[in-house]
Design an enzyme around this catalytic site. Structure first.
Site, PDB file in Angstrom:
ATOM      1  N   GLY A 184       0.814  -1.208   0.000  1.00  0.00           N
ATOM      2  CA  GLY A 184       0.000   0.000   0.000  1.00  0.00           C
ATOM      3  C   GLY A 184       0.843   1.251   0.000  1.00  0.00           C
ATOM      4  CD  GLN A 185       3.452   5.374  -1.282  1.00  0.00           C
ATOM      5  OE1 GLN A 185       4.277   4.461  -1.308  1.00  0.00           O
ATOM      6  NE2 GLN A 185       3.637   6.493  -0.596  1.00  0.00           N
ATOM      7  N   GLY A 186       0.296   5.612   0.780  1.00  0.00           N
ATOM      8  CA  GLY A 186      -0.566   6.721   1.151  1.00  0.00           C
ATOM      9  C   GLY A 186       0.176   8.035   1.064  1.00  0.00           C
ATOM     10  N   GLY A 189       2.965   7.914   3.905  1.00  0.00           N
ATOM     11  CA  GLY A 189       3.856   6.782   4.090  1.00  0.00           C
ATOM     12  C   GLY A 189       3.444   5.572   3.285  1.00  0.00           C
ATOM     13  CD  GLN A 190       6.564   4.721   2.129  1.00  0.00           C
ATOM     14  OE1 GLN A 190       7.120   4.447   3.183  1.00  0.00           O
ATOM     15  NE2 GLN A 190       6.603   5.938   1.592  1.00  0.00           N
ATOM     16  CG  ASP A 300     -13.003   9.517   3.190  1.00  0.00           C
ATOM     17  OD1 ASP A 300     -13.773   9.865   2.275  1.00  0.00           O
ATOM     18  OD2 ASP A 300     -11.790   9.347   3.020  1.00  0.00           O
TER      19      ASP A 300
END
EC number: 2.7.11.1
Length: 572
Positions: A184-186, A189-190, A300
């Site tokens: 995952g990637q945000g 961060g990761q 959300d």
């Protein structure tokens, strides 16, 4: 060799029958510290420092100290001549602030954790010691028993206990985890699929840029996610295993949910059969209700927030925005966009076929490849009152679930347009644009009870369903037993090769998958450039956490049968 503090703990833990807690989780009643005048009578177990003998060690069993008396410490008269005459300015404002209240709660839980875990460890250690002693006693009575070998086994056991005690004192660190692959990637961060080296636990390790979070004042969202993850053992919510920090990063090690997210399922199936959609939306309501029971609103919700576990059931994740408000930047961006579209000319809304709407929706997602991963977000699932910055309650999550049920059945969201601006315009005029889809032969795509549920979820706040009980009473769920959902066979069960199979997540070595995160990477680079690398990051108080099964040497005796988790932080 036992330390003095360990000896005292053993004495106090000799019998736990007097330990009780009142409704506030503090020692009370005739519990650990009784309010009565008693005389000190502390008896030292004979031979506690003697060399251990595997045949009959003199220090075991311990003397029963359940009736051990403890001195009541008399308090001398206090000199209050130098006490302040009035409280500092803004004392009450600071004392009642959310930040102060959280620190107070964390502090309370720290002390409860400290003593419960200490007793839990001592009881578990005694059980292990008893088993070893019984084994050595049996071996010593056998013919030709080797006394030297038995002594060596006893010494080896003591050494292992020493190592266990040392591990209990160690803080979790990044180097304790082996990174397997990125999943995952945000924006901050990761997320990595990782394995804890000593316990072999597989987890999803979220690594967040600490300085960036402080710079953008986003630590509140991270703390909220951490608090939610540690507050419940609900099977509907992703569990937290470890939380820790260093100078550069914050780390959240969560249970790994290997089946991917609900978005991936929708992409692969285009739309779901009515019975399958009913199953998943039922589980989603259970997951959201578990969050609401904790006093939080997600705000959300979207398909990416629902993960599918190894057995095919739903778990809710990503609670960062449940803190109470969505970031001002995000809200302002959406409000500005809503205002701008009022001045734009759009073709009059006309009824389109399901296939045309589905094609238009998929084209928009492909054309704006970062549509779903945008830092600002899309309006597809968010209630209008949230986008407008108006007052709202937990039922905004019901609006989002209504949009997801709609999409599950026809393959597009209820307000989707040919462009993002048109989607905003459709949402702004939702009462005119929310239409019941029709098949090519004119038949309604939704049954009456399905449409009835959707229009009670996507509705004005005053007309929206007001509770989970109201939801369950809807005729749409007449065939659903909510109490047995997790024992049912799901429509889809992930096919996994191993516990570290990440095949249902994006491949971060693939250029095609990486293109989805173009906006995220671009914005992350921009924000990172704003951070002063020389700046010293503050510590987040009450952030560190280690789940009970991950604590060395404890059996969980004091916590068996509890319905809720032990939301214990560690104050370092």
């Amino acid at each position: 060799m036992l330390s003095k503090s360990e000896k005292n703990v053993d004495l106090l833990a000799g019998n736990m029958s007097n330990l009780s807690f009142d409704g506030h989780g503090t020692p009370g009643g005739t519990g650990l510290f009784p309010n009565q005048n008693i005389t000190k009578r502390r008896t030292r177990p004979a031979g506690i420092n003697d060399s251990p003998s595997p045949v009959k060690p003199s220090f075991f069993p311990y003397e029963d100290t359940s009736n051990m008396d403890i001195d009541e410490v008399s308090q001398p008269d206090m000199d209050v001549s130098n006490s302040p005459k009035k409280l500092p300015p803004k004392f009450y404002e600071r004392a009642t602030s959310n930040k102060t209240q959280r620190v107070v709660s964390v502090c309370k839980m720290y002390f409860l954790e400290h003593y419960c875990d200490m007793f839990d460890y001592v009881i578990s250690r005694r059980q292990r010691t008893k088993q070893v002693l019984e084994y050595l006693q049996q071996q010593s009575q056998l013919p030709n028993s080797d006394q030297i070998k038995l002594n060596e086994e006893w010494s080896s056991y003591l050494q292992r206990e020493h190592q266990v005690l040392r591990k209990r004192r160690l803080k979790p660190k990044n180097r304790d985890f082996e990174m397997i692959t990125q999943v995952g990637q945000g924006g901050y961060g990761q997320v990595y699929l990782a394995r804890k080296k000593d316990t072999k636990e597989v987890c999803a390790l979220k690594i967040l840029n600490k300085k960036l979070l402080f710079k953008l004042n986003e630590t509140k969202h991270v703390l909220t996610e951490r608090d939610i993850l540690t507050t419940t053992r609900s099977e509907w919510l992703v569990k937290l295993l470890y939380a820790f920090q260093d100078l550069q990063s914050l780390y959240l090690a969560m249970e790994f949910v290997p089946g991917g997210d609900f978005r991936t399922l929708l992409i692969n199936t285009r739309c779901l059969k009515s019975g399958h959609a009913r199953f998943y939306i039922s589980e989603m309501f259970c997951a959201v209700n578990a969050l609401h029971d904790l006093g939080y609103t997600h705000r959300d919700l979207k398909p990416e927030n629902f993960l599918i576990d190894a057995k095919g059931h739903i778990k809710l994740t990503d609670f960062g925005l449940a803190a109470g408000t969505i970031s001002n930047e995000r809200i302002e961006s959406m409000k500005i966009r809503l205002e701008k579209i009022k001045d734009l000319e759009f073709p009059a809304f006309t009824e389109k076929s399901i296939e045309d709407r589905r094609k238009m929706y998929n084209q928009l997602r492909e054309k704006e490849i970062n549509y779903a991963n945008s830092m600002v977000g899309s309006p597809d699932y968010m209630a209008l009152e949230v986008l407008e910055g108006k007052k709202y309650d937990f039922t905004v999550d019901y609006w989002s679930l209504g949009c997801m049920l709609f999409e599950s059945l026809v393959g597009y969201t209820p307000f989707s347009g040919s462009s993002t601006n048109e989607t905003y315009d459709n949402l702004r005029r939702w009462k005119q644009t929310l239409r019941r889809p029709r098949q090519s032969d004119g038949r309604a795509a939704f049954s009456d009870r399905t449409w009835d549920l959707i229009t009670r979820l996507i509705a004005d706040p005053i007309n929206r369903l007001r509770s989970f009980e109201h939801v369950k009473r809807m005729s749409y769920f007449a065939d659903i037993n909510f109490s047995t959902l997790r024992s049912m066979i799901p429509p889809f069960t992930p096919q996994l090769d191993s516990e570290t199979d990440a095949g249902y997540f994006d491949d971060f070595t693939s250029e095609a998958d990486m293109a989805k995160y173009a906006d995220v990477f671009k914005r992350q680079d921009k924000l990172t450039a704003m951070v002063d690398d020389s700046a010293v990051s503050s510590k987040l108080v009450g952030f560190t956490f280690r789940h009970r099964n991950g604590k060395q040497g404890s059996s969980g005796i004091l916590f068996n049968g509890l319905e809720h988790s032990d939301p214990f932080s560690t104050f370092y």
